[in-house]
Design an enzyme around this catalytic site. Structure first.
Site, PDB file in Angstrom:
ATOM      1  N   GLY A 123     -31.406   4.328   5.641  1.00 52.08           N
ATOM      2  CA  GLY A 123     -30.466   4.551   6.745  1.00 52.08           C
ATOM      3  C   GLY A 123     -30.955   5.773   7.499  1.00 52.08           C
ATOM      4  O   GLY A 123     -31.333   6.770   6.886  1.00 52.08           O
ATOM      5  N   LYS A 124     -30.957   5.685   8.820  1.00 48.73           N
ATOM      6  CA  LYS A 124     -31.501   6.785   9.611  1.00 48.73           C
ATOM      7  C   LYS A 124     -30.758   8.097   9.358  1.00 48.73           C
ATOM      8  O   LYS A 124     -31.367   9.149   9.222  1.00 48.73           O
ATOM      9  CB  LYS A 124     -31.461   6.442  11.096  1.00 48.73           C
ATOM     10  CG  LYS A 124     -32.488   5.393  11.464  1.00 48.73           C
ATOM     11  CD  LYS A 124     -32.454   5.047  12.924  1.00 48.73           C
ATOM     12  CE  LYS A 124     -33.313   3.830  13.189  1.00 48.73           C
ATOM     13  NZ  LYS A 124     -34.732   4.068  12.915  1.00 48.73           N
TER      14      LYS A 124
ATOM     15  N   THR B 236     -40.439  11.395  21.209  1.00 49.04           N
ATOM     16  CA  THR B 236     -41.527  11.374  20.221  1.00 49.04           C
ATOM     17  C   THR B 236     -42.510  10.267  20.574  1.00 49.04           C
ATOM     18  O   THR B 236     -42.121   9.171  20.993  1.00 49.04           O
ATOM     19  CB  THR B 236     -40.992  11.189  18.782  1.00 49.04           C
ATOM     20  OG1 THR B 236     -40.316   9.935  18.699  1.00 49.04           O
ATOM     21  CG2 THR B 236     -40.047  12.309  18.390  1.00 49.04           C
ATOM     22  N   LEU B 237     -43.800  10.568  20.411  1.00 45.79           N
ATOM     23  CA  LEU B 237     -44.857   9.661  20.863  1.00 45.79           C
ATOM     24  C   LEU B 237     -45.776   9.271  19.716  1.00 45.79           C
ATOM     25  O   LEU B 237     -46.987   9.114  19.900  1.00 45.79           O
ATOM     26  CB  LEU B 237     -45.659  10.357  21.977  1.00 45.79           C
ATOM     27  CG  LEU B 237     -44.852  10.930  23.158  1.00 45.79           C
ATOM     28  CD1 LEU B 237     -45.711  11.822  24.036  1.00 45.79           C
ATOM     29  CD2 LEU B 237     -44.242   9.800  23.988  1.00 45.79           C
TER      30      LEU B 237
ATOM     31  N   ASP C 200     -48.202   5.848   5.722  1.00 43.14           N
ATOM     32  CA  ASP C 200     -46.942   5.123   5.905  1.00 43.14           C
ATOM     33  C   ASP C 200     -46.099   5.873   6.936  1.00 43.14           C
ATOM     34  O   ASP C 200     -45.532   6.920   6.638  1.00 43.14           O
ATOM     35  CB  ASP C 200     -46.197   5.049   4.557  1.00 43.14           C
ATOM     36  CG  ASP C 200     -44.870   4.308   4.673  1.00 43.14           C
ATOM     37  OD1 ASP C 200     -44.597   3.707   5.738  1.00 43.14           O
ATOM     38  OD2 ASP C 200     -44.093   4.333   3.697  1.00 43.14           O
TER      39      ASP C 200
ATOM     40  N   THR D  77     -43.379   4.726   8.419  1.00 41.76           N
ATOM     41  CA  THR D  77     -41.948   4.396   8.487  1.00 41.76           C
ATOM     42  C   THR D  77     -41.169   5.679   8.202  1.00 41.76           C
ATOM     43  O   THR D  77     -41.489   6.404   7.259  1.00 41.76           O
ATOM     44  CB  THR D  77     -41.508   3.352   7.439  1.00 41.76           C
ATOM     45  OG1 THR D  77     -42.467   3.311   6.401  1.00 41.76           O
ATOM     46  CG2 THR D  77     -41.313   1.994   8.018  1.00 41.76           C
TER      47      THR D  77
ATOM     48  N   ASP E  36     -37.403   9.866  11.552  1.00 39.75           N
ATOM     49  CA  ASP E  36     -36.341  10.493  10.747  1.00 39.75           C
ATOM     50  C   ASP E  36     -36.801  11.857  10.237  1.00 39.75           C
ATOM     51  O   ASP E  36     -36.040  12.828  10.239  1.00 39.75           O
ATOM     52  CB  ASP E  36     -35.962   9.597   9.561  1.00 39.75           C
ATOM     53  CG  ASP E  36     -35.277   8.313  10.017  1.00 39.75           C
ATOM     54  OD1 ASP E  36     -34.760   8.284  11.149  1.00 39.75           O
ATOM     55  OD2 ASP E  36     -35.275   7.341   9.236  1.00 39.75           O
TER      56      ASP E  36
ATOM     57  N   SER F 128     -44.915  13.935   5.983  1.00 42.89           N
ATOM     58  CA  SER F 128     -44.210  12.749   5.471  1.00 42.89           C
ATOM     59  C   SER F 128     -45.032  11.467   5.645  1.00 42.89           C
ATOM     60  O   SER F 128     -44.963  10.577   4.809  1.00 42.89           O
ATOM     61  CB  SER F 128     -42.842  12.599   6.128  1.00 42.89           C
ATOM     62  OG  SER F 128     -42.965  11.994   7.392  1.00 42.89           O
TER      63      SER F 128
ATOM     64  N   GLY G  96     -43.091   5.735   1.234  1.00 44.12           N
ATOM     65  CA  GLY G  96     -41.642   5.859   1.050  1.00 44.12           C
ATOM     66  C   GLY G  96     -41.014   6.684   2.156  1.00 44.12           C
ATOM     67  O   GLY G  96     -41.711   7.258   2.996  1.00 44.12           O
TER      68      GLY G  96
HETATM   69  P1  ADP Z   1     -40.406   6.641  15.156  1.00 47.80           P
HETATM   70  O1  ADP Z   1     -40.629   6.624  13.689  1.00 47.80           O
HETATM   71  O2  ADP Z   1     -38.977   6.838  15.533  1.00 47.80           O
HETATM   72  O3  ADP Z   1     -41.050   5.517  15.906  1.00 47.80           O
HETATM   73  P2  ADP Z   1     -42.596   8.266  16.125  1.00 47.80           P
HETATM   74  O4  ADP Z   1     -43.516   7.183  15.703  1.00 47.80           O
HETATM   75  O5  ADP Z   1     -42.583   8.668  17.552  1.00 47.80           O
HETATM   76  O6  ADP Z   1     -41.099   7.987  15.674  1.00 47.80           O
HETATM   77  O7  ADP Z   1     -42.959   9.544  15.230  1.00 47.80           O
HETATM   78  C1  ADP Z   1     -42.150  10.693  15.196  1.00 47.80           C
HETATM   79  C2  ADP Z   1     -43.000  11.921  15.004  1.00 47.80           C
HETATM   80  O8  ADP Z   1     -43.678  11.831  13.744  1.00 47.80           O
HETATM   81  C3  ADP Z   1     -44.112  12.099  16.019  1.00 47.80           C
HETATM   82  O9  ADP Z   1     -43.628  12.712  17.183  1.00 47.80           O
HETATM   83  C4  ADP Z   1     -45.071  12.983  15.232  1.00 47.80           C
HETATM   84  O10 ADP Z   1     -44.605  14.316  15.196  1.00 47.80           O
HETATM   85  C5  ADP Z   1     -44.959  12.412  13.826  1.00 47.80           C
HETATM   86  N1  ADP Z   1     -45.969  11.367  13.572  1.00 47.80           N
HETATM   87  C6  ADP Z   1     -45.822  10.024  13.682  1.00 47.80           C
HETATM   88  N2  ADP Z   1     -46.961   9.378  13.381  1.00 47.80           N
HETATM   89  C7  ADP Z   1     -47.857  10.331  13.075  1.00 47.80           C
HETATM   90  C8  ADP Z   1     -49.250  10.335  12.665  1.00 47.80           C
HETATM   91  N3  ADP Z   1     -49.936   9.185  12.521  1.00 47.80           N
HETATM   92  N4  ADP Z   1     -49.855  11.536  12.430  1.00 47.80           N
HETATM   93  C9  ADP Z   1     -49.160  12.701  12.571  1.00 47.80           C
HETATM   94  N5  ADP Z   1     -47.871  12.767  12.936  1.00 47.80           N
HETATM   95  C10 ADP Z   1     -47.222  11.612  13.186  1.00 47.80           C
END
Ligand code: ADP
Length: 307
Positions: free
Chosen positions: A39-40, A221-222, A247, A249, A253, A283, A288
């Site tokens: 859950g978020k 977030t990108l 991972d 996922t 969060d 993370s 997980g």
């Molecule tokens: P969501 O899980 O909601 O789709 P994002 O994919 O935008 O969110 O990821 C949220 C944040 O997690 C990113 O802005 C970045 O800080 C971090 N993040 C996501 N993927 C990576 C990655 N492959 N390497 C490093 N940081 C990451």
């Protein structure tokens, strides 16, 4: 350090892997099953708690064995449980996650259950905690009328609302006008604003949409590209840390929980984004969701190493 609240969802993640995803009517023999907290709202609260925030999780559970998945995790992590509501009328929420072990494609059904039935009286009962809190973090995974009631309450006490607009669902202009900060990912940003976010210029356009609705700060977030931050006339894409992701996922969060924790410690938005970026980068290197959220010491060591 200020007190903060996460108001949102708890569901039990029920994940099964199989050689292929079933088509309608088909039964497939799976190779692995795993159950754990999700859950978020809950994920974000765990991230904030492990990162050292004084945070309370407010959510609603059924009176069934799945509720124990929440309470056992909270006991293990020493999280306060006084923000939990229980109901006999609805089951604890669940997410059925099917994963194709060859392609990693997934199919998910989420039934928010109890956390989709938070009542006005329950929201009203957290007034004391809201009064003493600096920030409240919401998502869009519980019944929206409860979110709306929380936002109204928060605004009465000078506390600030951060809304992680996930998963995407329509929200009213009135709701947005009472929100301090939004943190969509790029997909949700496009769904909400109609702007395809791909660079600083398009992110600026999306941010303008939120400013017109009355939001004060915008973060988008990108993924592995990092985070767009717009605050007090300054806009930048802060790059993500370069790590080997296994991972992703729950990356969002992790980020939102980290942001909340850092803001609660009085960091400004830029420092808070750096902290949240670091937490999320740690993370994604582990499998997980809640187990992959790093502890404060790990985050600090990581940020020190990556100055
Ligand atoms: P969501 O899980 O909601 O789709 P994002 O994919 O935008 O969110 O990821 C949220 C944040 O997690 C990113 O802005 C970045 O800080 C971090 N993040 C996501 N993927 C990576 C990655 N492959 N390497 C490093 N940081 C990451």
């Amino acid at each position: 350090m200020g007190k903060v609240v996460v108001f949102g969802s708890f569901v039990v993640d029920l994940m099964a892997r199989s050689p292929h995803l079933p088509v309608p009517g088909e039964t497939v023999k799976g190779s692995m099953f795993k159950m754990g907290p999700g859950g978020k709202g809950f994920n974000q609260c765990v991230a904030a708690h492990k990162a050292g925030a004084d945070v309370v999780m407010v959510t609603k559970l059924g009176k069934d064995s799945f509720a124990n998945v929440a309470t056992d995790t909270m006991d293990e992590l020493r999280m306060p449980k006084d923000g939990l509501f229980f109901t006999e009328e609805t089951e604890t929420g669940i997410a059925l996650i099917l994963v194709d072990e060859n392609t990693s494609q997934n199919e998910i059904i989420i039934v928010p259950g109890a956390c989709n039935t938070i009542t006005d009286a329950e929201v009203d009962s957290i007034e004391e905690r809201i009064k003493e809190s600096e920030y409240v973090l919401l998502q869009l995974e519980v019944n929206q009328d409860a979110n709306e009631r929380v936002v109204d309450m928060v605004n009465r006490y000078g506390c600030k609302v951060i809304v992680n607009t996930a998963p995407y669902s329509q929200i009213s202009d009135e709701f947005l006008s009472k929100v301090y900060m939004v943190t969509p990912n790029e997909v949700e940003a496009e769904e909400l604003t109609g702007v395809h976010v791909e660079d600083l210029e398009s992110a600026h356009k999306a941010a303008e949409y939120f400013y017109e609705k009355g939001v004060e700060k915008v973060i988008i977030t990108l993924g592995s590209r990092g985070v767009f931050v717009s605050s007090d006339g300054k806009e930048e894409i802060v790059p993500a840390f370069k790590v080997d992701a296994v991972d992703t996922t729950g990356a969002g969060d992790a980020f939102n929980g980290g942001l909340l924790a850092a803001l609660s410690k009085g960091k400004d938005i830029w420092e808070a984004v750096r902290f949240a970026n670091g937490l999320a980068a740690l993370s994604v290197q582990k499998l997980g969701t809640t187990p992959s959220m790093p502890k404060l010491e790990e985050i600090e060591a990581f940020l020190e190493e990556h100055k």
